[in-house]
Every structure is written in C-alpha cells, then in structure tokens.
Write a protein that holds these residues in place. Structure first.
Motif, mmCIF file in Angstrom:
data_model
loop_
_atom_site.group_PDB
_atom_site.id
_atom_site.type_symbol
_atom_site.label_atom_id
_atom_site.label_comp_id
_atom_site.label_asym_id
_atom_site.label_seq_id
_atom_site.Cartn_x
_atom_site.Cartn_y
_atom_site.Cartn_z
ATOM 1 N N LEU A 120 16.126 73.076 -34.273
ATOM 2 C CA LEU A 120 16.602 73.553 -32.967
ATOM 3 C C LEU A 120 17.712 74.591 -33.138
ATOM 4 O O LEU A 120 17.768 75.576 -32.403
ATOM 5 C CB LEU A 120 17.126 72.380 -32.129
ATOM 6 C CG LEU A 120 16.093 71.606 -31.312
ATOM 7 C CD1 LEU A 120 16.773 70.441 -30.588
ATOM 8 C CD2 LEU A 120 15.392 72.502 -30.300
ATOM 9 N N PHE A 122 26.002 73.064 -29.990
ATOM 10 C CA PHE A 122 25.806 71.610 -30.078
ATOM 11 C C PHE A 122 24.993 71.209 -31.321
ATOM 12 O O PHE A 122 25.390 70.316 -32.075
ATOM 13 C CB PHE A 122 25.121 71.103 -28.800
ATOM 14 C CG PHE A 122 24.694 69.663 -28.882
ATOM 15 C CD1 PHE A 122 25.640 68.660 -29.034
ATOM 16 C CD2 PHE A 122 23.357 69.308 -28.820
ATOM 17 C CE1 PHE A 122 25.256 67.331 -29.126
ATOM 18 C CE2 PHE A 122 22.961 67.987 -28.909
ATOM 19 C CZ PHE A 122 23.912 67.000 -29.060
ATOM 20 N N ALA A 151 9.378 66.122 -28.998
ATOM 21 C CA ALA A 151 10.067 66.806 -30.106
ATOM 22 C C ALA A 151 9.285 66.637 -31.406
ATOM 23 O O ALA A 151 9.142 67.585 -32.165
ATOM 24 C CB ALA A 151 11.468 66.248 -30.258
ATOM 25 N N GLU A 204 24.648 61.931 -38.758
ATOM 26 C CA GLU A 204 23.410 61.916 -39.537
ATOM 27 C C GLU A 204 22.681 63.236 -39.321
ATOM 28 O O GLU A 204 22.197 63.491 -38.223
ATOM 29 C CB GLU A 204 22.543 60.741 -39.053
ATOM 30 C CG GLU A 204 21.415 60.353 -39.983
ATOM 31 C CD GLU A 204 21.908 59.709 -41.268
ATOM 32 O OE1 GLU A 204 21.319 60.019 -42.312
ATOM 33 O OE2 GLU A 204 22.871 58.918 -41.224
ATOM 34 N N PRO A 205 22.640 64.106 -40.342
ATOM 35 C CA PRO A 205 21.963 65.385 -40.114
ATOM 36 C C PRO A 205 20.459 65.165 -39.963
ATOM 37 O O PRO A 205 19.880 64.330 -40.644
ATOM 38 C CB PRO A 205 22.278 66.196 -41.376
ATOM 39 C CG PRO A 205 22.568 65.197 -42.410
ATOM 40 C CD PRO A 205 23.099 63.963 -41.728
ATOM 41 N N GLY A 206 19.843 65.862 -39.043
ATOM 42 C CA GLY A 206 18.423 65.650 -38.799
ATOM 43 C C GLY A 206 17.645 66.942 -38.832
ATOM 44 O O GLY A 206 18.184 68.017 -38.584
ATOM 45 N N PHE A 207 16.374 66.799 -39.167
ATOM 46 C CA PHE A 207 15.502 67.969 -39.242
ATOM 47 C C PHE A 207 15.371 68.621 -37.869
ATOM 48 O O PHE A 207 15.349 69.849 -37.755
ATOM 49 C CB PHE A 207 14.128 67.522 -39.766
ATOM 50 C CG PHE A 207 13.114 68.626 -39.755
ATOM 51 C CD1 PHE A 207 13.144 69.612 -40.722
ATOM 52 C CD2 PHE A 207 12.135 68.679 -38.775
ATOM 53 C CE1 PHE A 207 12.212 70.631 -40.709
ATOM 54 C CE2 PHE A 207 11.209 69.705 -38.761
ATOM 55 C CZ PHE A 207 11.244 70.676 -39.729
ATOM 56 N N ILE A 208 15.303 67.798 -36.827
ATOM 57 C CA ILE A 208 15.128 68.349 -35.474
ATOM 58 C C ILE A 208 16.335 69.205 -35.090
ATOM 59 O O ILE A 208 16.190 70.301 -34.548
ATOM 60 C CB ILE A 208 14.890 67.209 -34.457
ATOM 61 C CG1 ILE A 208 13.460 66.716 -34.638
ATOM 62 C CG2 ILE A 208 15.118 67.672 -33.033
ATOM 63 C CD1 ILE A 208 13.031 65.631 -33.719
ATOM 64 N N TRP A 209 17.547 68.716 -35.398
ATOM 65 C CA TRP A 209 18.756 69.490 -35.068
ATOM 66 C C TRP A 209 18.768 70.800 -35.836
ATOM 67 O O TRP A 209 19.125 71.839 -35.302
ATOM 68 C CB TRP A 209 20.022 68.697 -35.383
ATOM 69 C CG TRP A 209 20.191 67.456 -34.573
ATOM 70 C CD1 TRP A 209 20.463 66.203 -35.045
ATOM 71 C CD2 TRP A 209 20.085 67.326 -33.148
ATOM 72 N NE1 TRP A 209 20.533 65.309 -34.012
ATOM 73 C CE2 TRP A 209 20.305 65.966 -32.837
ATOM 74 C CE3 TRP A 209 19.824 68.207 -32.110
ATOM 75 C CZ2 TRP A 209 20.276 65.481 -31.527
ATOM 76 C CZ3 TRP A 209 19.786 67.725 -30.810
ATOM 77 C CH2 TRP A 209 20.015 66.388 -30.533
ATOM 78 N N PHE A 220 15.678 65.264 -25.507
ATOM 79 C CA PHE A 220 14.519 65.929 -26.120
ATOM 80 C C PHE A 220 14.344 65.491 -27.577
ATOM 81 O O PHE A 220 13.232 65.219 -28.026
ATOM 82 C CB PHE A 220 14.696 67.445 -26.038
ATOM 83 C CG PHE A 220 13.678 68.223 -26.811
ATOM 84 C CD1 PHE A 220 12.373 68.345 -26.327
ATOM 85 C CD2 PHE A 220 13.993 68.832 -28.017
ATOM 86 C CE1 PHE A 220 11.420 69.057 -27.044
ATOM 87 C CE2 PHE A 220 13.039 69.546 -28.742
ATOM 88 C CZ PHE A 220 11.755 69.655 -28.249
ATOM 89 N N SER A 221 15.467 65.407 -28.293
ATOM 90 C CA SER A 221 15.390 65.043 -29.718
ATOM 91 C C SER A 221 14.870 63.624 -29.914
ATOM 92 O O SER A 221 14.319 63.293 -30.962
ATOM 93 C CB SER A 221 16.756 65.192 -30.376
ATOM 94 O OG SER A 221 17.590 64.113 -30.024
ATOM 95 N N PHE A 259 19.691 66.143 -26.277
ATOM 96 C CA PHE A 259 19.710 64.829 -26.911
ATOM 97 C C PHE A 259 18.471 64.024 -26.521
ATOM 98 O O PHE A 259 17.825 63.395 -27.361
ATOM 99 C CB PHE A 259 20.988 64.083 -26.517
ATOM 100 C CG PHE A 259 21.399 63.088 -27.543
ATOM 101 C CD1 PHE A 259 22.025 63.506 -28.716
ATOM 102 C CD2 PHE A 259 21.142 61.745 -27.371
ATOM 103 C CE1 PHE A 259 22.393 62.595 -29.688
ATOM 104 C CE2 PHE A 259 21.502 60.817 -28.334
ATOM 105 C CZ PHE A 259 22.129 61.248 -29.492
ATOM 106 N N GLY A 283 15.459 62.552 -34.107
ATOM 107 C CA GLY A 283 16.515 63.445 -34.569
ATOM 108 C C GLY A 283 16.754 63.284 -36.051
ATOM 109 O O GLY A 283 17.715 63.736 -36.604
#
Lengths: 124, 170
Positions: free
Chosen positions: B121, B95, A30, B113-118, A24-25, A22, A41
């Motif tokens: 990752l 996660f 990131a 909220e969907p994110g590009f980073i998630w 990191f995001s 979290f 994020g």
C-alpha cells in the motif's frame, strides 16, 4: 481557537482514512487484490510470491540491481543517488506540460468555436 | 511617532511554504538519496506541513465544500476532487509509512509488526502521490508562474539592474 478547531477537523478527516485503510488491510479484499498478502496486514510464512523473497536470487542468477551500493543507513552510493529524484521531477514536469498543453488547446478550440458562431450569427 | 510594521504578503508566505513542501516531497520520495532515517522523520514532519497548507487555504476549502453540490465553477470542482484524492493518498502514504517504520518508531520505543500489505500500500500510494502532485502543480501552474515572476524574478532583476547602475555611475 479557530486554528485548533480547523486542525481537529483535518485530523478527524485523516483518522477516517486511517480507519478505512486499517479495515481494508483486515478484509478479504486486500488478500485478493494484493497477491502474497495474508489478509491480516501480515505476510504469513511461505506466502511470498515468486521473485519477492529478498534473500533468493532471481531466476537468471543475477544479483540485485543495487546490490553492494547501499550504505548501512539505506542511502545509495555512486552516481545513482540523484537519479530517482530527477526522475520524479521529470515525471511531474511531463504531467504539468501535458495538462498545460491540453488546457491551452481546449481554450483555443473554445475561442475558435465561439468566434465562428458569432460570425455566423452576424452574417445571418 | 508610531512605527508601522510591514506586513508580509500572505501570497508570499503561501509561495514559500508550498516551495518548501515541494522540495521536502521530492526528498522524502527518495529514501535512497536521504537514507531511511531522514526519509521517515521527513515524512512524519510532512504531515504537519500538509496541515499547515490546508489551514492556509481554509477559506477556499470551506467555501468550495459548501458549494460543491450546487453552483461552483468546473475548474474549482475538478480542483476540489483532485485535492480530496491527494489528501486521502498522502494520509495513506504517511500512515502506511508509519506501519512499516524501521527507524523512527523503534527509536521512540514503538515496534509494529511490519506487513506485506502495508508495504504494498505504501508503494502504491506513494506512486499515486507523485502523479497527483503533478496534476496539483499543473492545475495551479498559472499561479506558480505569476507568483514566481512577482516575488522571485522581478526582485532578482531589479537587484541586478541596481548593481549595473551603480557600476555605471561609479
């Protein structure tokens, strides 16, 4: 009780990883490491890198490889359905094979070297 | 007369659970095969499977953790480091999967909220998980082969032999 304590320890360890992810995001790192990310994020408007935006056709004008083959639930139709699973199984198989061969070679060489040393010392 | 309950071997239980986890991992790795809903629920259940796996190997885990900075066999040290990386990676996969959930969480009334980073990752960590699983299986290959021989092949051969003997005697 013993099991509960152990489960809590495992969950705490997992929570540390989650907190790190979290943090990191939300960091600038990131945004630098993952191109297109806004660093929060989220994927801010207009930040899509080239070729990522799903609704745009690619440069050659070709449709997406799987276009029309997905069912509404996300499943893939046709003969491609098992391909990815078999590919993953194949990757695991190759890794296992490489490691087992390396371990065997390492053991063989070690035995050879030890045998050579023992023969040398017995001759001396 | 007191009847003694036949105790199932812990090795047998470990083997069975590990086999189920392996098959579930392969299924969860491929949402195109299972569909998004099964992919998500299976992956969430995978968390419980990992906890069970760790609890079953707790003795080794605790003993190696205590000795990791002192005297411990090289193989055990490599195993420990690899397993730690695998645990971190699997936690990340689950996660980040929850963070980009399209079916499971909305069904429970939770919307993130969907994110590009998630998403990135999730993709990177699941690729790494496949590689780490390969190494994990490779480092336990001897155990897998010997346990398969003992609990799968030998019983199958003895059943087959029994049938052949019955046919011959009949």
């Amino acid at each position: 009780m013993k099991w509960v304590g152990r489960t809590i320890i495992i969950l705490l360890a997992a929570m540390i990883v989650v907190a790190a992810a979290f943090a990191f995001s939300r960091s600038d790192l990131a945004a630098q490491l993952l191109p297109g990310g806004s660093g929060r994020g989220e994927f801010a408007r207009g930040e899509f890198p080239e070729g990522v935006r799903p609704e745009l056709p690619d440069e050659g004008g070709f449709p997406d490889r799987h276009e029309g083959e997905f069912r509404p639930d996300g499943r893939e139709g046709g003969s491609f359905r098992w391909f990815s699973t078999l590919k993953n199984l194949g990757i695991i198989g190759v890794i296992v094979l490489i490691v087992v061969v390396l371990q065997w070679t390492w053991g063989y060489l070690r035995r050879k070297i030890r045998f050579g040393q023992a023969r040398q010392s017995s001759q001396a | 007369m007191v009847e003694r309950k036949k105790k199932t071997s812990p090795v047998k239980i470990n083997y069975l659970i590990d086999f189920i986890i392996f098959v579930a991992f392969l299924a969860a790795m491929d949402p195109h095969m299972t569909g998004i809903a099964i992919h998500e629920w299976l992956s969430i259940a995978f968390g419980a499977a990992i906890i069970t796996h760790l609890l079953l190997h707790w003795r080794w885990l605790a003993a190696t953790t205590r000795r990791i900075f002192s005297k411990v066999a090289r193989q055990a040290r490599v195993n420990y480091i690899l397993n730690t990386l695998f645990f971190i990676d699997m936690t990340l996969v689950i996660f980040t999967g929850i963070m980009i959930s399209e079916e499971a969480l909305p069904l429970l009334g939770i919307r993130l909220e969907p994110g590009f980073i998630w998403r990135t990752l999730h993709s990177l960590s699941s690729d790494a998980a496949l590689f780490l699983l390969g190494l994990h299986v490779a480092l336990h290959w001897k155990w897998i082969v010997s346990t398969t021989k003992r609990y799968v092949l030998k019983p199958m051969i003895s059943i087959r032999l029994g049938k052949v003997r019955q046919e011959v005697s009949a």
